[in-house]
Design a protein around this motif. Structure first.
Motif, PDB file in Angstrom:
ATOM      1  N   THR A  12     -28.939 -64.506 -24.035  1.00 25.70           N
ATOM      2  CA  THR A  12     -29.642 -65.491 -24.867  1.00 25.70           C
ATOM      3  C   THR A  12     -29.213 -66.932 -24.636  1.00 25.70           C
ATOM      4  O   THR A  12     -30.035 -67.831 -24.827  1.00 25.70           O
ATOM      5  CB  THR A  12     -29.544 -65.146 -26.359  1.00 25.70           C
ATOM      6  N   PRO A  13     -27.980 -67.227 -24.234  1.00 23.96           N
ATOM      7  CA  PRO A  13     -27.681 -68.631 -23.922  1.00 23.96           C
ATOM      8  C   PRO A  13     -28.546 -69.191 -22.779  1.00 23.96           C
ATOM      9  O   PRO A  13     -28.686 -70.405 -22.660  1.00 23.96           O
ATOM     10  CB  PRO A  13     -26.201 -68.602 -23.538  1.00 23.96           C
ATOM     11  N   LEU A  14     -29.144 -68.314 -21.988  1.00 20.67           N
ATOM     12  CA  LEU A  14     -30.062 -68.797 -20.951  1.00 20.67           C
ATOM     13  C   LEU A  14     -31.318 -69.392 -21.575  1.00 20.67           C
ATOM     14  O   LEU A  14     -31.920 -70.305 -21.009  1.00 20.67           O
ATOM     15  CB  LEU A  14     -30.436 -67.668 -19.983  1.00 20.67           C
ATOM     16  N   TYR A  15     -31.730 -68.887 -22.750  1.00 17.72           N
ATOM     17  CA  TYR A  15     -32.870 -69.467 -23.455  1.00 17.72           C
ATOM     18  C   TYR A  15     -32.587 -70.926 -23.786  1.00 17.72           C
ATOM     19  O   TYR A  15     -33.432 -71.797 -23.605  1.00 17.72           O
ATOM     20  CB  TYR A  15     -33.171 -68.725 -24.758  1.00 17.72           C
ATOM     21  N   VAL A  16     -31.386 -71.165 -24.269  1.00 18.51           N
ATOM     22  CA  VAL A  16     -30.976 -72.530 -24.600  1.00 18.51           C
ATOM     23  C   VAL A  16     -30.944 -73.380 -23.331  1.00 18.51           C
ATOM     24  O   VAL A  16     -31.343 -74.540 -23.346  1.00 18.51           O
ATOM     25  CB  VAL A  16     -29.604 -72.520 -25.316  1.00 18.51           C
ATOM     26  N   GLY A  17     -30.506 -72.790 -22.229  1.00 17.62           N
ATOM     27  CA  GLY A  17     -30.500 -73.508 -20.952  1.00 17.62           C
ATOM     28  C   GLY A  17     -31.899 -73.888 -20.504  1.00 17.62           C
ATOM     29  O   GLY A  17     -32.130 -74.984 -19.991  1.00 17.62           O
ATOM     30  N   LEU A  18     -32.863 -72.996 -20.703  1.00 20.36           N
ATOM     31  CA  LEU A  18     -34.250 -73.317 -20.356  1.00 20.36           C
ATOM     32  C   LEU A  18     -34.780 -74.462 -21.219  1.00 20.36           C
ATOM     33  O   LEU A  18     -35.477 -75.351 -20.721  1.00 20.36           O
ATOM     34  CB  LEU A  18     -35.134 -72.086 -20.522  1.00 20.36           C
ATOM     35  N   MET A 138     -40.113 -70.904 -24.579  1.00 18.84           N
ATOM     36  CA  MET A 138     -39.045 -71.903 -24.735  1.00 18.84           C
ATOM     37  C   MET A 138     -39.644 -73.314 -24.769  1.00 18.84           C
ATOM     38  O   MET A 138     -39.162 -74.179 -25.495  1.00 18.84           O
ATOM     39  CB  MET A 138     -38.027 -71.801 -23.596  1.00 18.84           C
ATOM     40  N   ILE A 139     -40.685 -73.533 -23.984  1.00 19.16           N
ATOM     41  CA  ILE A 139     -41.376 -74.822 -23.997  1.00 19.16           C
ATOM     42  C   ILE A 139     -42.052 -75.026 -25.350  1.00 19.16           C
ATOM     43  O   ILE A 139     -42.044 -76.134 -25.893  1.00 19.16           O
ATOM     44  CB  ILE A 139     -42.398 -74.900 -22.833  1.00 19.16           C
ATOM     45  N   VAL A 140     -42.604 -73.964 -25.891  1.00 17.88           N
ATOM     46  CA  VAL A 140     -43.223 -74.036 -27.217  1.00 17.88           C
ATOM     47  C   VAL A 140     -42.170 -74.381 -28.267  1.00 17.88           C
ATOM     48  O   VAL A 140     -42.400 -75.218 -29.147  1.00 17.88           O
ATOM     49  CB  VAL A 140     -43.941 -72.708 -27.554  1.00 17.88           C
TER      50      VAL A 140
END
Length: 159
Positions: A12-18, A138-140
């Motif tokens: 999930t930290p990759l979501y924050v990275g995106l 993630m853009i949303v």
């Protein structure tokens, strides 16, 4: 908790990275591959706690015939951007996301639904498109955060 759930929790930290990469693109800053991993360097524990809490909430909502998930998801929509840009705790992010979504529920519901619909299109229409369309949510999240809380502060992170 199964191994796959634990594995997804640690991703999930990759979501924050995106979301961070989207912010850098929006502010016309150069994007680096290492930007994807900012969630592991900044606020990691709170990201995991928020992810665990939102995962439990989402799982319970999905257990009720999947439909309630669509009504619960808007309350969780801007939690990750709050964790990233405001460096808040997991509970602060959850409370703030809930409070903002409660005031603007119709907009959050429609935005979240359309974001999930576009993200799911890559899975439904062509299996390999998931890589390109799944991060769209993630853009949303980032766009919704900007619309309701303004342009996020600049994050300066030294390597």
């Amino acid at each position: 908790m199964t191994f796959s759930s634990l594995f997804l929790l640690l991703l999930t930290p990759l979501y924050v990275g995106l979301i961070y990469m989207v912010n850098k693109f929006n502010t016309k800053n150069p994007i680096e591959f290492s930007d994807l991993f900012i969630g592991y360097r900044q606020n990691f524990v709170n990201i995991l706690i928020y992810s665990l809490i939102s995962g439990v909430i989402s799982s319970i909502a999905m257990a009720f015939c999947f439909l309630p998930f669509f009504f619960v998801y808007p309350f969780l929509l801007i939690g990750y951007p709050i964790l990233l840009f405001e460096n808040s705790s997991a509970m602060e992010a959850l409370n703030k996301s809930f409070a903002i979504a409660k005031e603007n529920y119709g907009v959050f519901l429609l935005t979240g639904f359309l974001g999930m619909l576009i993200s799911a299109a890559g899975i439904i229409l062509c299996g390999f498109g998931i890589i390109l369309t799944a991060p769209f949510i993630m853009i949303v999240m980032y766009s919704t955060y900007c619309a309701f809380l303004g342009k996020p502060r600049q994050i300066m992170y030294t390597k």
